[in-house]
Design an enzyme around this catalytic site. Sequence first.
Site, PDB file in Angstrom:
ATOM      1  N   TRP A  62       0.845  -1.202   0.000  1.00  0.00           N
ATOM      2  CA  TRP A  62       0.000   0.000   0.000  1.00  0.00           C
ATOM      3  C   TRP A  62       0.884   1.258   0.000  1.00  0.00           C
ATOM      4  O   TRP A  62       0.587   2.246  -0.663  1.00  0.00           O
ATOM      5  CB  TRP A  62      -0.901   0.006   1.247  1.00  0.00           C
ATOM      6  CG  TRP A  62      -1.752   1.253   1.357  1.00  0.00           C
ATOM      7  CD1 TRP A  62      -2.999   1.420   0.842  1.00  0.00           C
ATOM      8  CD2 TRP A  62      -1.417   2.482   2.005  1.00  0.00           C
ATOM      9  NE1 TRP A  62      -3.458   2.683   1.130  1.00  0.00           N
ATOM     10  CE2 TRP A  62      -2.511   3.357   1.849  1.00  0.00           C
ATOM     11  CE3 TRP A  62      -0.304   2.945   2.705  1.00  0.00           C
ATOM     12  CZ2 TRP A  62      -2.530   4.658   2.357  1.00  0.00           C
ATOM     13  CZ3 TRP A  62      -0.320   4.237   3.215  1.00  0.00           C
ATOM     14  CH2 TRP A  62      -1.413   5.072   3.042  1.00  0.00           C
ATOM     15  N   HIS A  63       1.989   1.177   0.765  1.00  0.00           N
ATOM     16  CA  HIS A  63       2.835   2.356   0.891  1.00  0.00           C
ATOM     17  C   HIS A  63       3.533   2.711  -0.413  1.00  0.00           C
ATOM     18  O   HIS A  63       3.755   3.883  -0.696  1.00  0.00           O
ATOM     19  CB  HIS A  63       3.867   2.162   1.999  1.00  0.00           C
ATOM     20  CG  HIS A  63       3.286   2.374   3.358  1.00  0.00           C
ATOM     21  ND1 HIS A  63       2.617   1.383   4.032  1.00  0.00           N
ATOM     22  CD2 HIS A  63       3.228   3.469   4.142  1.00  0.00           C
ATOM     23  CE1 HIS A  63       2.186   1.868   5.194  1.00  0.00           C
ATOM     24  NE2 HIS A  63       2.536   3.129   5.282  1.00  0.00           N
ATOM     25  N   GLY A  64       3.914   1.727  -1.181  1.00  0.00           N
ATOM     26  CA  GLY A  64       4.584   2.082  -2.426  1.00  0.00           C
ATOM     27  C   GLY A  64       4.842   0.874  -3.284  1.00  0.00           C
ATOM     28  O   GLY A  64       4.956  -0.249  -2.787  1.00  0.00           O
TER      29      GLY A  64
END
Lengths: 312, 481
Positions: B317-319
């Site tokens: 989700w973060h990257g």
Amino acid sequence: MKKFLIKAILITLFIAGALFVSFRYIRAQRYPYNAQTMAGAIIDKHARLRTLPSPRILIIGGSNAMFGYNSREMEKKLGLPVQNMSLAASLGLSFMLNEVKENVRAGDIVLFSPEYFLTEGDANVQRLLRELYKPAGKYIDYTNKLEALKADGVFISREIRNYILLFMFRKPVNTDDEAYSRRAFTETGDLKDSIRLQTHLPLRDGLPFSKTDYSHNIAKINNCIAQIEQKGAKLYFVYPSIAQSQYQRNAEAIEDLHQQFTAKLHTQMLNKPIDSVYPDSSFYDTVYHLRSPDYLTHTNKVTGYLQAVLKK
Amino acid sequence: MLFNSVEFIIFFLIVTSGYFAIPHKFRWLWLLLASCYFYMFFIPVYILILGFTIVIDYFAGILIENAQGKKRKAYLTISLIANIGVLAVFKYYNFFIENINLLLPAHHLPYLSILLPVGLSFHTFQAMSYSIEVYRGNQKAERHFGIYALYVMFYPQLVAGPIERPQNVLHQFHEKHEFSYKNMTDGLKLMAWGMFKKVVIGDNLSLMVDRVYNDPTSYEGVPLIVATVCFAFQIYCDFSGYSDIALGSAQTMGFKLMKNFDRPYFSKSISEFWRRWHISLSTWFRDYLYIPLGGNKVPYFRQLFNLFVVMLVSGLWHGASWNFIIWGALHGFLLVAARLRDTYLPQIRLKITNLFTKIIHVLLVFVLVDFGWIFFRASTWADARYIVTHLFSNIRLADLRNADYLRDNVFLGLSKQYLLVVLLSWLFMESVHYYQRNKSIGLMLATKNKWLRWGAYALLVTWILIFGAFEKSSQFIYFQF
């Protein structure tokens, strides 16, 4: 709501007033000192430039150019007065180009030697120059009034911060290194030989740079070239001096920039990046600051390039 | 538009005064227009992506509510596919292609030349929570299109959260909020506190962190450790500072958003850390992924597997990069390991009996979390690997007595004096956090003499103006997600 608004206005006025009064006090206290820092050299450089008859040679660029030339030697060989206007890359590309556009006259030759990172510089440094030398205000490109207002705000806050640190720790926060003071410059705007002879220090600023699209920056340079040529002057581009290790480390990015310049720059490039590469031991404190004796080698090389183009 | 910019201050003053100046029935429109302007300050055209998901989810919500049986699920699936599809194209497509091209070099698939829309993962997750809650029957579908659009686009939490739930926020847009002196001053205080964390601590620490992490191979040992520790506080101050400004600016207009941070570096276990760090995301994954996977009702080893998967997805989700996946996997591994230990070897767990053992736990959790931040911050996998393998290289205590060594490897570009100011600011922040364990500092201040109180506020604002890093308006780290 009325109670809140009154309090909010009062506290805002109080803070703004306190900052303003502090800044006025600091300016009175610190500016005799600030004018003696490297930034103050802009006053001397412009004072001499105004007295020189055209055609003249104006050297502009970052600190590589401030450390890299002996203007007296160039004057002797080229038979033209030379003024080294360069100070630091932190002035930014637009500042340097606007400065030269404003001061160039018919017949002048501009030698442009920016660092490899074509930055827009540090707004605070530009603002300090404006504080020390009023006409420098015209060299700063603010996109709008809000931008100028922000620069003022940040400048005031930085001046107060520096003064507080100075007061708290009872010593100058700004560097007092002789090489970075107004007294370090010769009349022609180069660094004095006595500074250049200092020992080789560990090299700073060896940060890597990556491939970047410089179309926008090159367009700015081309715009400046067109305006200079309209005034009857000419600008030549020369690559900055750089330490061998830094060049090797960034060879790919430098080659990429060279390709961009070759394809897009509307003026003659006097050399290739490799022609301005020198051993690390030839540098003073950063990978761009030449010291003695190699700054003379660099001066002679560039003088040779200029002689060749002037003969044509 | 960045919260730490002059433009935002002007925007905030206009929007907040306008909000109270216009009649209640037009306020939603005012806030929606303001939020559109706020978002379009980044890349204007990307508002179309937001518009696309808003339209889909608005109608999906109504259709889900009106439908029965399998149709409900079908509408929910359409909504989720639309949201995940947008994420897949704009955030993950190039990462996916990069890996395919690595595996199959003969078939070079083309990359998309696009920039990631700001805050994409935040608003798509918020939009998904609406569709899911309507499907679960916990939220009535919103009939007012403008209000629903505002739920997704409300400017304080649009680009970096907190990721809200419809039950908490939607009804607030219908309610009439009168001007409240308390809400206004509390909101402004929270904004000032967030700004203090972001520009005085976070942005100044970033100068040190960037110096090392932008060129890690030039360093080994001490500077890598210093920069990694600094990053732990930089990212906390950056993100929690953002959240405070978001909560504060919403509160000035009478809106209450969910708390996103609760002194995470005081956690005594990794699971506690995740209950205190980015709370709105952790609870999102708990409610919409961990529990649907079976939660704690499935067999023990399936629970552990699910926990690991959730953390892996959280990393992704973060990257879109292997570094974030490894970061997520590392946290998943730590959570699973802690559960296994608690089940099979509870005797090896150091019991928290006094302040000393508490400090040991807090420090241990900090070290583990900070180790994970290396993968989060490093630009490439090669950089992360280099940092991990050189973290303890060439450390000589004698060097710490050398002024030049300290300047280049410990102060990392800040002057000794200025670093001291940043450290004092950090100490002040941590003291406030420690004090706030049991009581609110706001309540404590409220009992003090008004001159002392307002003097303290004026001092905080002046401190921000003088010692904040305003030279370059630096983006919030979480904007990239």
